[in-house]
Write an enzyme that holds these catalytic residues in place. Sequence first.
Site, PDB file in Angstrom:
ATOM      1  N   GLU A  14       0.836  -1.203   0.000  1.00 54.82           N
ATOM      2  CA  GLU A  14       0.000   0.000   0.000  1.00 54.82           C
ATOM      3  C   GLU A  14       0.866   1.247   0.000  1.00 54.82           C
ATOM      4  O   GLU A  14       1.931   1.234   0.608  1.00 54.82           O
ATOM      5  CB  GLU A  14      -0.847   0.024   1.291  1.00 54.82           C
ATOM      6  CG  GLU A  14      -1.583  -1.255   1.524  1.00 54.82           C
ATOM      7  CD  GLU A  14      -2.264  -1.299   2.892  1.00 54.82           C
ATOM      8  OE1 GLU A  14      -2.076  -0.369   3.692  1.00 54.82           O
ATOM      9  OE2 GLU A  14      -2.976  -2.271   3.134  1.00 54.82           O
ATOM     10  N   LYS A  32       2.306   4.476   1.432  1.00 55.12           N
ATOM     11  CA  LYS A  32       2.375   4.935   2.822  1.00 55.12           C
ATOM     12  C   LYS A  32       1.999   6.411   2.823  1.00 55.12           C
ATOM     13  O   LYS A  32       2.757   7.266   2.376  1.00 55.12           O
ATOM     14  CB  LYS A  32       3.768   4.733   3.393  1.00 55.12           C
ATOM     15  CG  LYS A  32       3.850   5.098   4.852  1.00 55.12           C
ATOM     16  CD  LYS A  32       5.135   4.609   5.458  1.00 55.12           C
ATOM     17  CE  LYS A  32       5.157   4.865   6.950  1.00 55.12           C
ATOM     18  NZ  LYS A  32       5.039   6.265   7.319  1.00 55.12           N
ATOM     19  N   ASP A  69       1.318  10.107   3.896  1.00 56.14           N
ATOM     20  CA  ASP A  69       2.038  10.982   4.821  1.00 56.14           C
ATOM     21  C   ASP A  69       1.044  11.932   5.483  1.00 56.14           C
ATOM     22  O   ASP A  69       0.878  13.071   5.070  1.00 56.14           O
ATOM     23  CB  ASP A  69       3.107  11.755   4.040  1.00 56.14           C
ATOM     24  CG  ASP A  69       4.122  12.380   4.964  1.00 56.14           C
ATOM     25  OD1 ASP A  69       4.072  12.098   6.177  1.00 56.14           O
ATOM     26  OD2 ASP A  69       4.960  13.151   4.485  1.00 56.14           O
ATOM     27  N   LYS A 116      10.840   3.193   2.800  1.00 55.06           N
ATOM     28  CA  LYS A 116      10.870   4.642   2.618  1.00 55.06           C
ATOM     29  C   LYS A 116      11.467   5.011   1.263  1.00 55.06           C
ATOM     30  O   LYS A 116      12.431   4.396   0.828  1.00 55.06           O
ATOM     31  CB  LYS A 116      11.704   5.276   3.725  1.00 55.06           C
ATOM     32  CG  LYS A 116      11.076   5.157   5.106  1.00 55.06           C
ATOM     33  CD  LYS A 116       9.743   5.846   5.118  1.00 55.06           C
ATOM     34  CE  LYS A 116       9.172   6.038   6.488  1.00 55.06           C
ATOM     35  NZ  LYS A 116       9.809   7.011   7.315  1.00 55.06           N
ATOM     36  N   CYS A 170      35.226  18.180  28.115  1.00 53.55           N
ATOM     37  CA  CYS A 170      33.769  18.340  28.013  1.00 53.55           C
ATOM     38  C   CYS A 170      33.433  19.831  28.018  1.00 53.55           C
ATOM     39  O   CYS A 170      33.891  20.562  28.905  1.00 53.55           O
ATOM     40  CB  CYS A 170      33.091  17.627  29.179  1.00 53.55           C
ATOM     41  SG  CYS A 170      31.345  18.039  29.305  1.00 53.55           S
ATOM     42  N   CYS A 200      32.165  12.073  28.013  1.00 52.12           N
ATOM     43  CA  CYS A 200      32.504  12.736  29.262  1.00 52.12           C
ATOM     44  C   CYS A 200      32.169  11.721  30.353  1.00 52.12           C
ATOM     45  O   CYS A 200      31.080  11.146  30.350  1.00 52.12           O
ATOM     46  CB  CYS A 200      31.652  14.005  29.430  1.00 52.12           C
ATOM     47  SG  CYS A 200      31.733  14.663  31.095  1.00 52.12           S
ATOM     48  N   CYS A 225      28.599  15.893  35.756  1.00 50.21           N
ATOM     49  CA  CYS A 225      28.543  16.868  34.643  1.00 50.21           C
ATOM     50  C   CYS A 225      27.105  17.373  34.504  1.00 50.21           C
ATOM     51  O   CYS A 225      26.169  16.572  34.370  1.00 50.21           O
ATOM     52  CB  CYS A 225      28.994  16.210  33.343  1.00 50.21           C
ATOM     53  SG  CYS A 225      28.688  17.252  31.905  1.00 50.21           S
TER      54      CYS A 225
HETATM   55  S1  IVH Z   1      -0.168   0.085   8.732  1.00 49.08           S
HETATM   56  C1  IVH Z   1       0.485  -1.938  12.665  1.00 49.08           C
HETATM   57  N1  IVH Z   1      -0.559   1.159   6.391  1.00 49.08           N
HETATM   58  O1  IVH Z   1       2.516   4.963   8.981  1.00 49.08           O
HETATM   59  C2  IVH Z   1       0.774  -1.189  11.461  1.00 49.08           C
HETATM   60  N2  IVH Z   1       0.323   2.529   8.119  1.00 49.08           N
HETATM   61  O2  IVH Z   1       4.882   4.102  10.991  1.00 49.08           O
HETATM   62  C3  IVH Z   1       0.017   0.038  11.367  1.00 49.08           C
HETATM   63  N3  IVH Z   1       0.696   4.845   7.486  1.00 49.08           N
HETATM   64  O3  IVH Z   1       1.270   5.442  12.177  1.00 49.08           O
HETATM   65  C4  IVH Z   1       0.286   0.838  10.223  1.00 49.08           C
HETATM   66  N4  IVH Z   1       0.007   4.662   5.403  1.00 49.08           N
HETATM   67  O4  IVH Z   1      -0.199   6.291  10.340  1.00 49.08           O
HETATM   68  C5  IVH Z   1      -0.123   1.350   7.650  1.00 49.08           C
HETATM   69  N5  IVH Z   1      -0.960   1.994   4.291  1.00 49.08           N
HETATM   70  C6  IVH Z   1      -0.553   2.180   5.531  1.00 49.08           C
HETATM   71  C7  IVH Z   1      -0.108   3.443   5.982  1.00 49.08           C
HETATM   72  C8  IVH Z   1       0.329   3.566   7.297  1.00 49.08           C
HETATM   73  C9  IVH Z   1       0.486   5.488   6.330  1.00 49.08           C
HETATM   74  C10 IVH Z   1       1.244   5.457   8.716  1.00 49.08           C
HETATM   75  C11 IVH Z   1       0.430   5.146   9.939  1.00 49.08           C
HETATM   76  C12 IVH Z   1       1.401   4.713  11.004  1.00 49.08           C
HETATM   77  C13 IVH Z   1       2.722   4.949  10.369  1.00 49.08           C
HETATM   78  C14 IVH Z   1       3.612   3.775  10.700  1.00 49.08           C
END
Ligand code: IVH
Length: 674
Positions: free
Chosen positions: A118, A120, A122, A322, A416, A434, A439
Amino acid sequence: MPDFIDPDIVKKIENLRQELHRHNNRYYVMDAPEISDAEYDRMMRQLIELETQYPELSSPDSPSMRVGALPLKKFDSVKHTVRMLSLDNAFSDSDILNFDRRAKKELMTEGEILYTVEPKMDGVAVELVYENGKLVIGSTRGDGETGEVITSNVKTIRTVPILLQQHGNKEKAPARLEVRGEVVICREGFKRLNEEMSSNDLPLFANPRNAAAGSLRQLDPRITARRPLEIFIYGTGDVTGMNINSHWDLLCRLKYFGFRINPHIKQKITIEGVIEYFRELEKMRYELPYDIDGMVIKVDSIESQVQLGTTARSPRWAIACKFKAIQETTRVLKIEVQVGRTGTLTPVAHLETVNIGGVNVNRATLHNGDEISRKDIRIGDTVLVQRAGDVIPEIVKAIDTVRTGREKIFTMPANCPFCNTPVVQDEGEASLRCTNDACPAIIKAQIEHFASKKAFNVDGLGEKLINQLVDKGYLSSFADIFYLDKEKIESLDNMGSKSAENLLESIEKSKNISFSRFLYALGIRHVGEHIAEILASKYGYLENLYDAKYDDLKDIKGIGPVLAKSLADFFICEKNRKRVDQILKCGVNIYPQEDNITPTLDGKIFVLTGTLETMTRSEAIQKIKKLGGKVSESVSKKIDFVLAGHSPGSKIEKARALGVYIIDEESFKKIAGA
Ligand code: IVH
């Protein structure tokens, strides 16, 4: 309530609501409107008029709620039934292949695993809870365990169904359905929003994600209603009354109930297909109307997901890949050395502010002196800076072709910068340290860690206050926190009587703490949140850990020799034991670990049949319950697993007939980590 309301009015309101929900779904979710915008607006106006005329017929499920309910004073908080985890990251093909290899090993299969991948998104993670088809709670992710209730705000998002779509009597909405998704703002909407902010002389949002987050956290839902928010659903939390075998099937079912699912999801592909699609998506990323920062790979089979389980932070069945970082050039203004809680000296570059992918960057870590020499970064240099996702920005390289000759070479200090103690370099380590326990920089950083959210969680005791308290001599050890009084706190900048009382209250509240948080708070080298949880569930009580030997520790799964040495050294040291005793003398109560177990079987229902070999029936039941699962007596479609021992009864036949998963004791032990 008046004595009588014309039943035709009730019927009319009901009809309008139903139709508006349906048209809303057709327009916003399915992108297939049946009526014109003008007709939709006319129906909505008619509904609002009727609801105003008959306020006793108003309902939280009405589509009119999308225009925004009345403002709140503050957000309530809500504990998520199932923790909202985050994802581990993969940054290269080999990370992706390693993920696949590990999953195959864990699932003990040489055959291909099928994945659903899927985009990801943002944006901002939210959870929506539906009871019998009605949206009852919308919340933010918060710290993963507890979020803020933003129900009125999420109701204003057109792609959030207020009522689930029911298709006649074909399939009823589940009794409880918790869905999770990402709230985003499209780039186009973001541009318009910032134009509007600018024309109202209001501060601009740095990027669509910040704009989405800021819009969701408005106390006045009418403001949220005017923001161009959208949602994509990608998973579930707790679900009762819905049986699903694969992630893709889950998404299809969610779509059927009226949720918006990202159209660029690819189903059931092998790992080669995953890598190929990642490249495609990366090319496509700027053609999409919203920001995505990578791709999420999910093991498609739910049975395999359960078997793979989760770590404290993230599922083992999913990973985020990523996209390559976005880079920009800027100038190094100066290099400052920070000293962290373990005494490590970290050089940090102060940069001329530059906007990288929507975020203003003015600092970048340089890690250590070796890194500075290797990259030959000088004060005054023009440098290439990158930001990879949420990771701290870093300098990729100096652009030496534009040097003027006035740039200054930086060398790490021999002492330090905070206490002037000569620094040391441990064997095999690149960093300088240090070693002065007294400190002030180390004490400040340690106390900040001790009071932080994942440790003692002393609300209100942050960096600024700690700096002042240490500088005034009120804090020099962890235990000193519990001896702070009103007078001392009131003597700090901007601290009035009420804030002092609040801080004292947070300190008092923090005294009740789980064993793993307590361990994490001590700031022992290499002991992060997850390791603290492993140790806490292994040892149960602090006294047991006091006597743990290096040889016992190093054999614990997930620990290893470096960590074992760090732990053994910590607890053998008289000074450390004294510090721990001092904390305990302040009335700190460490409660046992049970509460902190990751609920890997959350919501899963088991039926047991036959005789088990290596554990008793009641031990198995206890294990299931401890991990958040449930046990039922009879087999039905609702059951997730039938655990079958020797000489199982007729339950097994029924399970086979209904297609319920049957697992043996060995597989159960894997699932339950027993
Ligand atoms: S699954 C248990 N699917 O990415 C796994 N997350 O670092 C839950 N995110 O906080 C996440 N697109 O808000 C999943 N297709 C996607 C996503 C997604 C964006 C975000 C989500 C989560 C973060 C994970």
